[in-house]
Motif scaffolding. Structure first.
Motif, PDB file in Angstrom:
ATOM      1  N   TRP A   7       0.850  -1.189   0.000  1.00 56.19           N
ATOM      2  CA  TRP A   7       0.000   0.000   0.000  1.00 56.19           C
ATOM      3  C   TRP A   7       0.887   1.241   0.000  1.00 56.19           C
ATOM      4  N   ARG A  60      -3.216  -4.146   0.355  1.00 56.21           N
ATOM      5  CA  ARG A  60      -3.898  -4.915  -0.690  1.00 56.21           C
ATOM      6  C   ARG A  60      -2.990  -6.043  -1.139  1.00 56.21           C
ATOM      7  N   GLU A  89      -2.714   3.121  -2.964  1.00 56.67           N
ATOM      8  CA  GLU A  89      -3.630   2.362  -2.115  1.00 56.67           C
ATOM      9  C   GLU A  89      -3.489   2.851  -0.677  1.00 56.67           C
TER      10      GLU A  89
END
Length: 373
Positions: free
Chosen positions: A176, A196, A192
């Motif tokens: 991320w 993830r 992000e």
């Protein structure tokens, strides 16, 4: 175990007088940290961490308020610490019962931030492994504590310039943060906010992760190396157009390039600027990879046979090839093999590299099977 450093040295991080160190140079210790077990590096500093008896940290590099000397000064505030995390402005220390972050610009005798943690018992599992702490992780700048979901079962975490790569207990990889150069490995260039999963690696258990300026890497349980992100100067070990063009211009200026003869061949060459998905990098076909570390724009990897390979930006000598050459293919650092040394660990600073070695005879004596009498 001995540590060597090479590359950017404008602030004396490697404790020699030169601004650039192209040949691996042994680091000198001091005080309780004369036998360094771990190295942490930022752009202008190096932290040497000793875990022997009176464990402590010593700093080398840019003059800081905590240390009375510019190099090799053990910090009284660090005695008894178990791990350290070094940023450009803060030094974070992990103790069995607390985490402390110290502002390297201030002379205060109290930390800028502190968090108490539950004392680990002998049966409580793995020791602290910064930047991971119970319930979350520590960033290199405020806010220092960042929570993580316990569902992730985090095993280790690597922090890049603006992104993070996490390894779970099951070997899955999450990322991320900033994704503008494909450094998250999700196939795009978007950022992000939350961890993830890197789906391209799903089902292939990984053993370690690394994060650099704008690129990332990980090693599988089988010793394979995967890389992704920005490849501007070959830091992924993949063909770099800018690097090849610069090389061709140098050859052309020397009058050795025949454009007509190579025009067709060059047009078929495939270059990679951004690799948004993890790519398998064949560093050496003869052995597996055991360690990997990423700098701002260079990468270093250690094989199971104790050899060091480096690639990417090398203008400060951070590749260790006794030159300032930039490479988009992994090259073996011959210095250590020539000195009959086996590399056992590597840590990339922003523009420099530090390698831990042992002598080959030490390896032989450790592996020697006693005879039966």
């Amino acid at each position: 175990m001995r540590w060597f450093g090479f590359g950017f040295n404008a602030f004396g991080q490697i404790c020699v007088a030169e601004g650039k160190v192209k040949c691996p140079t042994e680091l000198s210790g001091g005080g309780c940290c004369s036998e360094s077990r771990h190295i942490r590096a930022s752009w202008s500093r190096r932290a040497s961490l000793s875990l022997d008896g009176g464990s402590c940290v010593s700093l080398s590099g840019f003059g800081d308020a905590l240390s009375s000397e510019s190099c090799r000064a053990p910090l009284a505030e660090s005695r008894g610490c178990k791990d350290a995390l070094l940023g450009e402005l803060y030094l974070t220390l992990a103790f069995p019962d607390r985490i402390e972050s110290w502002d390297l610009r201030k002379t205060s005798k109290t930390p800028s931030w502190r968090m108490d943690i539950q004392t680990q018992s002998e049966s409580s599992g793995a020791p602290l492994n910064l930047p991971l702490v119970p319930g979350g992780f520590i960033a290199t700048k405020p806010p220092f504590y960042r929570p993580l979901s316990p569902d992730l079962r985090a095993k280790s975490l690597a922090l890049g310039a603006g992104h993070a790569v996490l390894l779970t207990a099951t070997g899955a990889v999450y990322s991320w943060g900033l994704g503008s150069h494909g450094q998250l490995g999700h196939g795009g260039l978007t950022s992000e906010e939350q961890p993830r999963a890197v789906e391209a690696l799903w089902g292939m258990p990984m053993s370690s992760v690394a994060a650099g300026g704008w690129h990332s890497a990980c090693i599988s349980d089988g010793g394979d190396l995967y890389v992704w992100g920005w490849n501007e100067v070959g830091q992924l070990g993949l063909p770099s157009q800018g690097l090849r063009k610069a090389s061709q211009q140098q050859i052309s200026q020397a009058g050795e390039l025949h454009h007509d003869a190579t025009k067709g061949e060059k047009s078929e060459e495939v270059f990679i600027s951004i690799q948004a998905f993890p790519a398998l990098l064949d560093v050496t076909p003869s052995c597996e990879i055991s360690k990997v570390s990423c700098g701002s724009r260079h990468t270093a990897a250690v094989t199971t046979t104790g050899d060091l390979y480096t690639w990417g930006w090398g203008e400060y000598g951070q590749l260790g090839h006794q030159s300032f050459t930039t490479l988009d293919e992994p090259h073996h650092v011959e210095f250590f093999r020539d000195q009959q040394m086996r590399v056992v660990d590597v840590v990339c600073g922003t523009w420099n590299t530090f390698a831990a070695v042992i002598k080959e005879e030490e390896t032989c004596s450790e592996n020697k099977t006693p005879s039966l009498s």
